[in-house]
Design a protein around this motif. Structure first.
Motif, short mmCIF file in Angstrom:
data_model
loop_
_atom_site.label_atom_id
_atom_site.label_comp_id
_atom_site.label_asym_id
_atom_site.label_seq_id
_atom_site.Cartn_x
_atom_site.Cartn_y
_atom_site.Cartn_z
N LYS A 1 0.80 -1.22 0.00
CA LYS A 1 0.00 0.00 0.00
C LYS A 1 0.84 1.28 0.00
N ALA A 2 2.14 1.17 0.01
CA ALA A 2 2.99 2.37 0.02
C ALA A 2 2.77 3.17 -1.25
N ASP A 3 2.52 4.49 -1.11
CA ASP A 3 2.35 5.34 -2.29
C ASP A 3 3.61 6.14 -2.61
N THR A 4 4.58 6.11 -1.70
CA THR A 4 5.87 6.76 -1.91
C THR A 4 6.94 5.89 -1.26
N VAL A 5 7.99 5.57 -2.01
CA VAL A 5 9.08 4.74 -1.48
C VAL A 5 10.39 5.46 -1.77
N VAL A 6 11.24 5.57 -0.76
CA VAL A 6 12.53 6.25 -0.90
C VAL A 6 13.65 5.25 -0.69
N ILE A 7 14.54 5.16 -1.67
CA ILE A 7 15.66 4.22 -1.64
C ILE A 7 16.95 4.96 -1.99
N GLY A 8 18.03 4.69 -1.30
CA GLY A 8 19.33 5.24 -1.65
C GLY A 8 20.13 4.23 -2.45
N ASN A 9 20.84 4.69 -3.49
CA ASN A 9 21.63 3.76 -4.30
C ASN A 9 22.79 4.48 -4.99
N PRO A 10 24.07 4.20 -4.63
CA PRO A 10 24.45 3.35 -3.51
C PRO A 10 24.03 3.99 -2.20
N THR A 11 23.74 3.15 -1.23
CA THR A 11 23.11 3.63 -0.01
C THR A 11 24.13 4.21 0.97
N ASN A 12 23.85 5.37 1.46
CA ASN A 12 24.56 5.98 2.57
C ASN A 12 23.79 5.60 3.84
N PRO A 13 24.40 4.90 4.81
CA PRO A 13 25.83 4.69 5.03
C PRO A 13 26.33 3.28 4.71
N THR A 14 25.49 2.40 4.19
CA THR A 14 25.90 0.99 4.09
C THR A 14 26.88 0.72 2.96
#
Length: 372
Positions: A160-173
């Motif tokens: 049901k998520a209407d907005t998804v935020v992803i980091g790539n490459p991800t800070n801090p991993t």
């Protein structure tokens, strides 16, 4: 709510209840960033806390910025900058919005009408969640697992998520998610926001989805020009999205939000010369990161997260990371604490990749403070 790979736990307000026994735990400080480690008493420390490439901006870029001072009497015009960014990504200019750094883009996105069920994939840069909370939202957290190398499983994103935020490459991993996994999180009617602030530090910009804005509905890509080019003090970045989303983001925005020097920087950093230099810097960073990983692996008490980091920084686990951070400060090194990132805790530190001499000096400091 926080959605972990293994379950869901509440997370709202300055304190949240822990899963076991309802014990109160401190909510991570989303407004803490690496620059706090090198301000005030931290000034003069060897900076391993901020992920801005050392030795920047280059001389040719400083010259372009200096030349722009002669145009300050005129109001800024972002036309040339938007065209340069669009040309760099093979898109039309109406799919580009130049911003005062990536941080402004997150604030504008959080203010979009229609957001009801946002999800932020953590651990990652905390400003997207902070901006959503400031806009009155209560985002859910999808917590990726260290045991799984902090890898993204798009099937774990709430339907049901209407907005998804992803980091790539991800800070801090420092994880670089496959582009296929990232776009698999797209859904009709959903904004899929991908923070690619560090993608130009990856040789070939592998796994970037910037070129898919025309193909993936709802895809929004955010880029920063402050990391590779050393322009954190200038504030310059951009958004790639559908023309409709760009128009919605610009609605209510102040006039002339990005100054002339920053617009000149955006145009310059998209030139063929700049792209070639960024690629060379990315390959150099890759070699330096491998050296830093090899150096840290010589200490049994330290564990570098993920089997194959790809960003210009490493996430490191130590049983007494808080104490180690303070001891390293005494030795002249500033490193980034990890407990302000949701999904991490006091056992984690983030270290920026630097040159071989700095890595050797860090190794010697680790020996002096007793890390084995």
């Amino acid at each position: 709510m926080e959605t972990g790979i293994g379950g869901t736990v509440p997370a709202a307000g300055p304190r949240a209840e822990a899963r076991s026994g309802g014990r109160p735990v401190e909510e991570p400080d989303l407004r803490h960033h690496g620059d706090a480690e090198v301000r005030g008493e931290g000034a003069g420390l060897v900076d391993l806390a901020v992920n801005v490439r050392a030795g920047t901006p280059p001389a040719w870029l400083r010259e372009r910025l200096a030349a722009s001072m002669g145009d300050l009497a005129a109001y800024p015009d972002d036309t040339a900058a938007r065209r340069a960014v669009a040309r760099r990504h093979g898109l039309a200019p109406d799919r580009v919005m130049v911003t005062a750094g990536a941080a402004e883009a997150f604030v504008l996105l959080a203010r979009l009408e229609g957001i009801r069920r946002p999800v932020v994939v953590h651990p990652q840069f905390t400003e997207p969640e902070a901006a959503l909370r400031d806009a009155g939202h209560r985002p859910r957290r999808l917590l990726l697992s260290a045991a799984d190398g902090f890898r993204l499983d798009p099937a774990a994103v709430p339907a049901k998520a209407d907005t998804v935020v992803i980091g790539n490459p991800t800070n801090p991993t420092s994880v670089l998610h496959p582009a296929e996994a990232v776009v698999a999180a797209a859904r009709p009617g959903r904004l899929l926001v991908v923070d690619e602030a560090f993608i130009d530090a990856v040789p070939g910009e592998r796994e970037s989805v910037a070129g898919l804005v025309d193909e993936v509905p709802g895809l929004v890509v955010i880029r920063s020009l402050t990391k590779t080019w050393g322009l954190a003090g200038l504030r310059i970045g951009y958004v790639l999205a559908s023309p409709r989303t760009v128009r919605e983001l610009e609605r209510g925005r102040p006039l002339w939000p990005v100054g002339t020097p920053a617009l000149v920087a955006a145009e310059a950093c998209c030139s063929p010369r700049a792209l070639a230099e960024a690629e060379a810097a990315a390959r150099e960073t890759e070699e330096r990161r491998d050296l830093l990983m090899a150096t840290l692996s010589g200490f049994g008490e330290l564990r570098v997260a993920t089997p194959a980091p790809r960003g210009p920084f490493l996430l490191v686990e130590h049983p007494e990371a808080d104490r180690l951070r303070e001891r390293l400060r005494e030795e002249g090194f500033a490193v980034r604490r990890g407990d302000t990132f949701p999904g991490l805790g006091r056992r984690w530190l983030r270290l920026a990749v630097r040159d071989a001499a700095t890595t050797e000096a860090l190794r010697e400091a680790l020996v002096r403070v007793g890390v084995t």
